[in-house]
Design a protein around this motif. Structure first.
Motif, PDB file in Angstrom:
ATOM      1  N   GLU A  26       0.821  -1.203   0.000  1.00 26.39           N
ATOM      2  CA  GLU A  26       0.000   0.000   0.000  1.00 26.39           C
ATOM      3  C   GLU A  26       0.862   1.264   0.000  1.00 26.39           C
ATOM      4  O   GLU A  26       0.526   2.265  -0.628  1.00 26.39           O
ATOM      5  CB  GLU A  26      -0.987   0.000   1.158  1.00 26.39           C
ATOM      6  CG  GLU A  26      -0.346   0.124   2.509  1.00 26.39           C
ATOM      7  CD  GLU A  26      -0.834  -0.864   3.543  1.00 26.39           C
ATOM      8  OE1 GLU A  26      -0.699  -0.535   4.731  1.00 26.39           O
ATOM      9  OE2 GLU A  26      -1.325  -1.941   3.205  1.00 26.39           O
ATOM     10  N   GLN A  71      -8.194  -1.204   1.220  1.00 29.02           N
ATOM     11  CA  GLN A  71      -8.940  -0.598   2.315  1.00 29.02           C
ATOM     12  C   GLN A  71     -10.001  -1.562   2.854  1.00 29.02           C
ATOM     13  O   GLN A  71     -10.225  -1.633   4.056  1.00 29.02           O
ATOM     14  CB  GLN A  71      -9.607   0.703   1.870  1.00 29.02           C
ATOM     15  CG  GLN A  71     -10.412   1.342   2.982  1.00 29.02           C
ATOM     16  CD  GLN A  71     -11.403   2.348   2.490  1.00 29.02           C
ATOM     17  OE1 GLN A  71     -12.032   2.143   1.459  1.00 29.02           O
ATOM     18  NE2 GLN A  71     -11.545   3.436   3.223  1.00 29.02           N
ATOM     19  N   GLU A  74      -8.826  -3.756   5.562  1.00 27.08           N
ATOM     20  CA  GLU A  74      -8.295  -3.110   6.763  1.00 27.08           C
ATOM     21  C   GLU A  74      -9.322  -3.116   7.890  1.00 27.08           C
ATOM     22  O   GLU A  74     -10.509  -2.914   7.655  1.00 27.08           O
ATOM     23  CB  GLU A  74      -7.884  -1.672   6.431  1.00 27.08           C
ATOM     24  CG  GLU A  74      -7.221  -0.945   7.545  1.00 27.08           C
ATOM     25  CD  GLU A  74      -5.997  -1.653   8.074  1.00 27.08           C
ATOM     26  OE1 GLU A  74      -5.959  -1.915   9.290  1.00 27.08           O
ATOM     27  OE2 GLU A  74      -5.075  -1.958   7.283  1.00 27.08           O
ATOM     28  N   GLU A  75      -8.847  -3.328   9.116  1.00 29.44           N
ATOM     29  CA  GLU A  75      -9.734  -3.351  10.279  1.00 29.44           C
ATOM     30  C   GLU A  75      -9.526  -2.156  11.201  1.00 29.44           C
ATOM     31  O   GLU A  75     -10.446  -1.742  11.896  1.00 29.44           O
ATOM     32  CB  GLU A  75      -9.528  -4.650  11.057  1.00 29.44           C
ATOM     33  CG  GLU A  75      -9.963  -5.867  10.262  1.00 29.44           C
ATOM     34  CD  GLU A  75      -9.737  -7.169  11.001  1.00 29.44           C
ATOM     35  OE1 GLU A  75      -9.479  -7.143  12.228  1.00 29.44           O
ATOM     36  OE2 GLU A  75      -9.829  -8.221  10.350  1.00 29.44           O
ATOM     37  N   SER A  76      -8.333  -1.585  11.208  1.00 30.31           N
ATOM     38  CA  SER A  76      -8.025  -0.456  12.074  1.00 30.31           C
ATOM     39  C   SER A  76      -8.736   0.804  11.579  1.00 30.31           C
ATOM     40  O   SER A  76      -8.626   1.177  10.407  1.00 30.31           O
ATOM     41  CB  SER A  76      -6.511  -0.217  12.081  1.00 30.31           C
ATOM     42  OG  SER A  76      -6.207   1.080  12.532  1.00 30.31           O
ATOM     43  N   ARG A  79      -6.304   3.426  10.193  1.00 29.80           N
ATOM     44  CA  ARG A  79      -5.791   3.104   8.858  1.00 29.80           C
ATOM     45  C   ARG A  79      -6.892   3.224   7.799  1.00 29.80           C
ATOM     46  O   ARG A  79      -6.620   3.611   6.680  1.00 29.80           O
ATOM     47  CB  ARG A  79      -5.135   1.737   8.866  1.00 29.80           C
ATOM     48  CG  ARG A  79      -3.791   1.788   9.630  1.00 29.80           C
ATOM     49  CD  ARG A  79      -3.039   0.493   9.675  1.00 29.80           C
ATOM     50  NE  ARG A  79      -3.015  -0.285   8.472  1.00 29.80           N
ATOM     51  CZ  ARG A  79      -2.208  -0.076   7.424  1.00 29.80           C
ATOM     52  NH1 ARG A  79      -1.355   0.926   7.445  1.00 29.80           N
ATOM     53  NH2 ARG A  79      -2.248  -0.862   6.385  1.00 29.80           N
TER      54      ARG A  79
END
Length: 130
Positions: A26, A71, A74-76, A79
């Motif tokens: 990324e 994206q 992504e879990e955060s 982020r």
């Protein structure tokens, strides 16, 4: 919607500030986006604009490395906000490049770039304290 060169310069600043929030593949995509936006701001010929517009759009919507795909994995929350900033900035820059090239029709995600995109970007930047 007409996007100005000054607005695209701001997108370059955003991408530069958030690049450190990314790693691996990324981050490579973000760095490629930064280089394309710099190129776009230096040269405004039609051929360069179309090339930059398409390459920027590819950074968003490529099945192998597109930021939208990354994206979704992504879990955060932090982020995800960073991805949102990158996606908005690259979409805005791509729209600018298509407009400079005199394109009338854009890929659907680029067609959707509007004042709301700028508002969304600012909200996401606030989440990152940028």
């Amino acid at each position: 919607m007409d996007i100005t060169k000054e607005q695209v310069k701001r997108q370059l600043e955003v991408l530069t500030k958030i690049k450190e929030l990314f790693v691996g593949q990324e981050k490579e995509v973000i760095l490629r986006g930064i280089e394309l936006v710099k190129k776009l701001l230096q040269f405004e010929g039609e051929t360069i604009c179309v090339d930059c517009a398409e390459k920027l759009y590819d950074l968003l919507d490529n099945d192998d490395y597109g930021l939208v795909i990354l994206q979704e994995q992504e879990e955060s929350e932090k982020r995800v906000a960073a991805f949102n900033c990158a996606i908005d900035s690259i979409a805005i820059s791509s729209r600018y490049a298509y407009e400079l090239a005199g394109q009338i029709y854009f890929p659907e995600p680029i067609e959707m770039v509007s004042e709301d995109t700028f508002i969304h970007l600012n909200i996401e930047l606030e989440k990152l304290n940028i």
